[in-house]
Design an enzyme around this catalytic site. Structure first.
Site, PDB file in Angstrom:
ATOM      1  N   CYS A 130      -5.737   1.234  39.458  1.00 63.48           N
ATOM      2  CA  CYS A 130      -4.429   0.836  39.688  1.00 63.48           C
ATOM      3  C   CYS A 130      -3.861   0.801  41.116  1.00 63.48           C
ATOM      4  O   CYS A 130      -3.834  -0.218  41.834  1.00 63.48           O
ATOM      5  CB  CYS A 130      -3.584   1.740  38.866  1.00 63.48           C
ATOM      6  SG  CYS A 130      -3.584   1.745  37.074  1.00 63.48           S
TER       7      CYS A 130
ATOM      8  N   ASP B 214       1.526   7.423  40.056  1.00 67.55           N
ATOM      9  CA  ASP B 214       0.656   6.796  39.305  1.00 67.55           C
ATOM     10  C   ASP B 214       1.182   5.685  38.242  1.00 67.55           C
ATOM     11  O   ASP B 214       2.072   6.271  37.200  1.00 67.55           O
ATOM     12  CB  ASP B 214      -0.191   8.148  38.418  1.00 67.55           C
ATOM     13  CG  ASP B 214      -1.111   7.572  37.659  1.00 67.55           C
ATOM     14  OD1 ASP B 214      -1.494   6.180  37.391  1.00 67.55           O
ATOM     15  OD2 ASP B 214      -1.991   8.325  37.129  1.00 67.55           O
TER      16      ASP B 214
ATOM     17  N   SER C 186      -5.495   2.443  44.298  1.00 66.26           N
ATOM     18  CA  SER C 186      -6.515   2.124  45.294  1.00 66.26           C
ATOM     19  C   SER C 186      -6.981   0.592  45.491  1.00 66.26           C
ATOM     20  O   SER C 186      -7.156   0.182  46.557  1.00 66.26           O
ATOM     21  CB  SER C 186      -7.381   3.227  45.390  1.00 66.26           C
ATOM     22  OG  SER C 186      -8.344   3.369  44.182  1.00 66.26           O
TER      23      SER C 186
ATOM     24  N   CYS D 117      -7.962   6.755  44.605  1.00 69.94           N
ATOM     25  CA  CYS D 117      -7.172   7.291  43.691  1.00 69.94           C
ATOM     26  C   CYS D 117      -7.740   8.109  42.780  1.00 69.94           C
ATOM     27  O   CYS D 117      -9.012   8.330  42.928  1.00 69.94           O
ATOM     28  CB  CYS D 117      -5.931   6.292  43.080  1.00 69.94           C
ATOM     29  SG  CYS D 117      -6.785   4.742  42.229  1.00 69.94           S
TER      30      CYS D 117
HETATM   31  P1  4NP Z   1      -5.250   4.822  39.194  1.00 70.99           P
HETATM   32  O1  4NP Z   1      -4.473   5.194  37.916  1.00 70.99           O
HETATM   33  O2  4NP Z   1      -5.741   6.471  39.730  1.00 70.99           O
HETATM   34  O3  4NP Z   1      -4.093   4.581  40.280  1.00 70.99           O
HETATM   35  O4  4NP Z   1      -6.271   3.880  39.046  1.00 70.99           O
HETATM   36  C1  4NP Z   1      -5.090   5.578  36.613  1.00 70.99           C
HETATM   37  C2  4NP Z   1      -5.732   4.977  36.034  1.00 70.99           C
HETATM   38  C3  4NP Z   1      -6.377   5.687  34.936  1.00 70.99           C
HETATM   39  C4  4NP Z   1      -6.067   6.944  34.560  1.00 70.99           C
HETATM   40  C5  4NP Z   1      -5.226   7.667  35.271  1.00 70.99           C
HETATM   41  C6  4NP Z   1      -4.718   6.894  36.474  1.00 70.99           C
HETATM   42  N1  4NP Z   1      -6.654   7.524  33.531  1.00 70.99           N
HETATM   43  O5  4NP Z   1      -6.187   8.762  33.140  1.00 70.99           O
HETATM   44  O6  4NP Z   1      -7.600   7.210  32.857  1.00 70.99           O
END
Ligand code: 4NP
Length: 160
Positions: free
Chosen positions: A13, A125, A15, A8
């Site tokens: 979150c 997300d 993955s 991800c």
């Molecule tokens: P993930 O979620 O890609 O499912 O781990 C996110 C975690 C952090 C951020 C975006 C999505 N961020 O912008 O920091």
């Protein structure tokens, strides 16, 4: 032994949950000796961090273990190490193809394995959203993972 990498954006979150759900389902199906899984992010923004508190909480509620995971970015060598690379969303998949230049035949989209009529969609997300968003991600992953493991097992010449 076949290897799977779940990818991800932040690797805190979606993955990590995908990895934990894959590990639990393969254990429950007595298939865990056939497969090894890891997860990574297309960004290094959260490198070294534990999974997000929302993912930790939803995993715990469902008896899935992700506490030992730590965020890491995708590495160029992952394309050689892993047999299957499963992107959580369409942007992750595009980045794996265009930025990382991973071979197309190794890259899959998580929800393409869903049997709920939601093929081709992204796992949303949940970052910045509440508990409900994490619960929704869990149920999407739990359902799609059954289809993925079925595919994997057929593809590797075994029957569940
Ligand atoms: P993930 O979620 O890609 O499912 O781990 C996110 C975690 C952090 C951020 C975006 C999505 N961020 O912008 O920091």
């Amino acid at each position: 032994m076949q290897s799977v990498l779940f990818v991800c954006l932040g690797n805190i979150c979606r993955s990590p949950l995908a990895q934990g759900i894959f590990e639990k389902q393969t254990v429950d199906l007595n298939l865990s000796t056939f497969y090894v899984a890891d997860s990574a992010g297309t960004s290094a923004w959260h490198q070294g961090e534990k999974p997000h508190s929302g993912s930790l909480a939803v995993a715990r509620r469902h008896g899935v273990s992700i506490e030992k995971q730590r965020s890491r970015p995708v590495h160029a060598k992952d394309a050689e190490i892993f047999d299957y690379i499963v992107a959580m969303d369409l942007e992750n998949r595009r980045n794996l193809l265009t930025e990382f230049r991973f071979p197309e035949e190794k890259i899959f989209l998580m929800r393409d394995f869903a049997k709920d009529g939601k093929k081709g969609l992204s796992v949303p997300d949940p970052w910045g959203h509440g508990d409900d968003a994490f619960e929704n991600v869990f149920s999407i992953l739990d359902e799609a993972m059954r289809g993925f493991i079925e595919f994997l097992h057929k593809n590797t010449g075994n029957k569940i």
